[in-house]
Design an enzyme around this catalytic site. Structure first.
Site, PDB file in Angstrom:
ATOM      1  N   LYS A   1       0.800  -1.298  -0.020  1.00  0.00           N
ATOM      2  CA  LYS A   1      -0.110  -0.169  -0.243  1.00  0.00           C
ATOM      3  C   LYS A   1       0.844   1.332  -0.013  1.00  0.00           C
ATOM      4  O   LYS A   1       0.634   2.125  -0.711  1.00  0.00           O
ATOM      5  CB  LYS A   1      -0.756   0.083   1.321  1.00  0.00           C
ATOM      6  CG  LYS A   1      -2.102  -0.913   1.100  1.00  0.00           C
ATOM      7  CD  LYS A   1      -3.021  -1.014   2.469  1.00  0.00           C
ATOM      8  CE  LYS A   1      -2.195  -0.863   3.650  1.00  0.00           C
ATOM      9  NZ  LYS A   1      -1.847  -2.000   4.228  1.00  0.00           N
TER      10      LYS A   1
ATOM     11  N   ARG B   1     -10.069   1.282   9.101  1.00  0.00           N
ATOM     12  CA  ARG B   1      -9.672  -0.007   9.191  1.00  0.00           C
ATOM     13  C   ARG B   1     -10.821  -0.829   9.742  1.00  0.00           C
ATOM     14  O   ARG B   1     -10.686  -2.103  10.151  1.00  0.00           O
ATOM     15  CB  ARG B   1      -8.328  -0.177  10.100  1.00  0.00           C
ATOM     16  CG  ARG B   1      -8.657   0.552  11.447  1.00  0.00           C
ATOM     17  CD  ARG B   1      -7.152   0.303  12.039  1.00  0.00           C
ATOM     18  NE  ARG B   1      -7.468   0.674  13.649  1.00  0.00           N
ATOM     19  CZ  ARG B   1      -6.757   1.799  13.973  1.00  0.00           C
ATOM     20  NH1 ARG B   1      -5.636   2.342  13.537  1.00  0.00           N
ATOM     21  NH2 ARG B   1      -7.186   1.921  15.379  1.00  0.00           N
TER      22      ARG B   1
ATOM     23  N   ARG C   1      11.019  -6.729   5.535  1.00  0.00           N
ATOM     24  CA  ARG C   1      10.887  -5.127   5.836  1.00  0.00           C
ATOM     25  C   ARG C   1      11.401  -4.946   7.182  1.00  0.00           C
ATOM     26  O   ARG C   1      12.237  -4.009   7.496  1.00  0.00           O
ATOM     27  CB  ARG C   1       9.412  -4.874   5.674  1.00  0.00           C
ATOM     28  CG  ARG C   1       9.328  -3.102   6.052  1.00  0.00           C
ATOM     29  CD  ARG C   1       7.553  -2.728   5.874  1.00  0.00           C
ATOM     30  NE  ARG C   1       7.081  -3.166   7.075  1.00  0.00           N
ATOM     31  CZ  ARG C   1       5.925  -3.183   7.136  1.00  0.00           C
ATOM     32  NH1 ARG C   1       5.090  -2.453   6.399  1.00  0.00           N
ATOM     33  NH2 ARG C   1       4.999  -3.644   8.091  1.00  0.00           N
TER      34      ARG C   1
ATOM     35  N   ARG D   1      12.302  -2.527  11.898  1.00  0.00           N
ATOM     36  CA  ARG D   1      11.063  -2.396  12.581  1.00  0.00           C
ATOM     37  C   ARG D   1      10.713  -3.248  13.452  1.00  0.00           C
ATOM     38  O   ARG D   1      10.606  -4.415  13.623  1.00  0.00           O
ATOM     39  CB  ARG D   1       9.950  -2.208  11.706  1.00  0.00           C
ATOM     40  CG  ARG D   1      10.304  -1.258  10.600  1.00  0.00           C
ATOM     41  CD  ARG D   1       8.574  -0.465   9.971  1.00  0.00           C
ATOM     42  NE  ARG D   1       7.535  -0.901  10.671  1.00  0.00           N
ATOM     43  CZ  ARG D   1       6.469  -0.685   9.829  1.00  0.00           C
ATOM     44  NH1 ARG D   1       6.608  -0.382   8.475  1.00  0.00           N
ATOM     45  NH2 ARG D   1       5.467  -0.863  10.227  1.00  0.00           N
TER      46      ARG D   1
ATOM     47  N   ARG E   1      -1.632  -9.161  13.258  1.00  0.00           N
ATOM     48  CA  ARG E   1      -2.236  -7.750  12.415  1.00  0.00           C
ATOM     49  C   ARG E   1      -2.900  -8.345  11.356  1.00  0.00           C
ATOM     50  O   ARG E   1      -3.926  -7.898  10.735  1.00  0.00           O
ATOM     51  CB  ARG E   1      -1.140  -7.086  11.966  1.00  0.00           C
ATOM     52  CG  ARG E   1      -0.553  -6.019  12.727  1.00  0.00           C
ATOM     53  CD  ARG E   1      -0.098  -4.742  12.217  1.00  0.00           C
ATOM     54  NE  ARG E   1       1.235  -4.261  12.885  1.00  0.00           N
ATOM     55  CZ  ARG E   1       2.358  -4.707  12.352  1.00  0.00           C
ATOM     56  NH1 ARG E   1       2.724  -5.173  11.524  1.00  0.00           N
ATOM     57  NH2 ARG E   1       3.621  -4.580  12.984  1.00  0.00           N
TER      58      ARG E   1
END
Length: 188
Positions: free
Chosen positions: A13, A88, A127, A133, A144
């Site tokens: 996204k 969301r 990622r 992260r 998630r």
């Protein structure tokens, strides 16, 4: 052009939103980026958001709605925007509908990206490694994706019933995906 970009974590996204923003000359509004900025800078908002994100939980609607409403009222979004990461859940759809009505700015389209679960897990692990992260552990990622499937994916039916949904395969070459999105949006 006023649009949402939706899809599960790791589907691309953010990448596609940036490309679309450049293509259409409009800003991207990413609730995740806003929260990460505040977390990095240890602001009051950031500390509050971090208490949720570090556990794989989503930031509460009340806080998220306020941030989005403030951002949509800024001057740089008068000619359009791309919302990434919002809404969301069903209550945020209601909140967004009210915001847009108050601002007199209709929603033009909802781009929905999708990809295979294993592809998403691989992308997010990569990622996490590249960006360091802390919110991309396998357990948090799985939570998630489960939350997305339960709370956010059903919203696509709402936007489909309104004739606003543009469904796109999020697997493959980034430029090809962007070309598919632009072609679908321009054909509307």
């Amino acid at each position: 052009m006023r649009m949402l970009i939706m899809g599960p974590q790791g589907v691309g996204k953010g990448t596609q939103a940036a490309l679309l923003a450049e293509h259409y000359g409009i800003p991207t509004i990413s609730t995740g980026d806003i929260f990460r900025y505040n977390i990095k800078n240890k602001t009051e908002l950031g500390l509050e958001a971090m208490s949720y994100t570090d556990k794989g939980e989503l930031v509460p609607d009340e806080l998220t709605n306020k941030i989005v409403k403030d951002r949509l009222a800024m001057d740089d979004v008068k000619n359009g925007w791309i919302l990434d990461g919002y809404p969301r859940n069903a209550s945020q759809v209601v909140a967004l509908d009210a915001m847009l009505e108050d601002l007199g700015t209709p929603l033009d389209a909802v781009v929905a990206l999708d990809a295979n679960h294993d592809v998403l897990m691989h992308r997010m692990a990569k990622r996490a490694e590249e960006q360091g992260r802390t919110d991309d552990t396998p357990e948090v990622i799985a939570k998630r994706l489960e939350t997305y499937a339960k709370e956010t994916a059903p919203l696509l039916d709402t936007y489909a019933s309104r004739g606003q949904l543009v469904a796109i395969d999020g697997e493959g070459d980034v430029d090809a995906i962007q070309a598919n999105i632009v072609a679908a949006l321009d054909a509307r």
